[in-house]
Design a protein around this motif. Sequence first.
Motif, PDB file in Angstrom:
ATOM      1  N   ILE A 116       0.825  -1.212   0.000  1.00  0.00           N
ATOM      2  CA  ILE A 116       0.000   0.000   0.000  1.00  0.00           C
ATOM      3  C   ILE A 116       0.864   1.270   0.000  1.00  0.00           C
ATOM      4  N   ASN A 117       2.096   1.139   0.435  1.00  0.00           N
ATOM      5  CA  ASN A 117       3.009   2.285   0.509  1.00  0.00           C
ATOM      6  C   ASN A 117       4.332   1.900  -0.152  1.00  0.00           C
ATOM      7  N   PRO A 118       4.313   1.805  -1.509  1.00  0.00           N
ATOM      8  CA  PRO A 118       5.454   1.219  -2.215  1.00  0.00           C
ATOM      9  C   PRO A 118       6.761   1.991  -2.047  1.00  0.00           C
ATOM     10  N   LYS A 119       7.839   1.229  -1.807  1.00  0.00           N
ATOM     11  CA  LYS A 119       9.181   1.820  -1.663  1.00  0.00           C
ATOM     12  C   LYS A 119      10.004   1.610  -2.926  1.00  0.00           C
ATOM     13  N   ALA A 120       9.414   1.061  -3.955  1.00  0.00           N
ATOM     14  CA  ALA A 120      10.114   0.841  -5.224  1.00  0.00           C
ATOM     15  C   ALA A 120       9.053   0.807  -6.324  1.00  0.00           C
ATOM     16  N   ARG A 121       9.517   0.867  -7.576  1.00  0.00           N
ATOM     17  CA  ARG A 121       8.565   0.883  -8.695  1.00  0.00           C
ATOM     18  C   ARG A 121       7.657  -0.359  -8.613  1.00  0.00           C
ATOM     19  N   ILE A 122       8.268  -1.491  -8.335  1.00  0.00           N
ATOM     20  CA  ILE A 122       7.486  -2.700  -8.082  1.00  0.00           C
ATOM     21  C   ILE A 122       7.718  -3.087  -6.630  1.00  0.00           C
TER      22      ILE A 122
END
Length: 110
Positions: free
Chosen positions: A30-36
Amino acid sequence: MVSIFSKIINREIPSEIHYEDDICIAINDINPKARIHILVIPKKPIENINSSDENDKEILGHLLLVCKKLAKKFKISESGYQILTNVGEGGGQTVMHLHFHLLSGNAVTL
Ligand code: AMP
């Protein structure tokens, strides 16, 4: 206590599901730290690697193979990716239900 991931598995909370089988589910963070940034989560509510044991061997292996499968699906097998799991509060774990982060796009440097 029932974890937020168990609620997602039981469809009590919505999420973007990429993969599901009898053993696990894979959802968008829900809180992405990378593109994927995908989370691969066992349906069995194992707290983290510390609380896993010999009986969980098959589950743990399966989670890694699902990460590999998703890497192929998202076309990051060749460019590369990371599989990461946090253990305990001191290890950065915030949701106390085992999960592997599958990350690609901007690497976490170790
Ligand atoms: P960790 O800090 O390793 O325990 O990772 C927990 C991850 O779960 C974090 O990256 C959060 O952004 C993610 N997360 C928390 N709640 C949700 C949710 N409802 N749906 C998807 N991801 C979530």
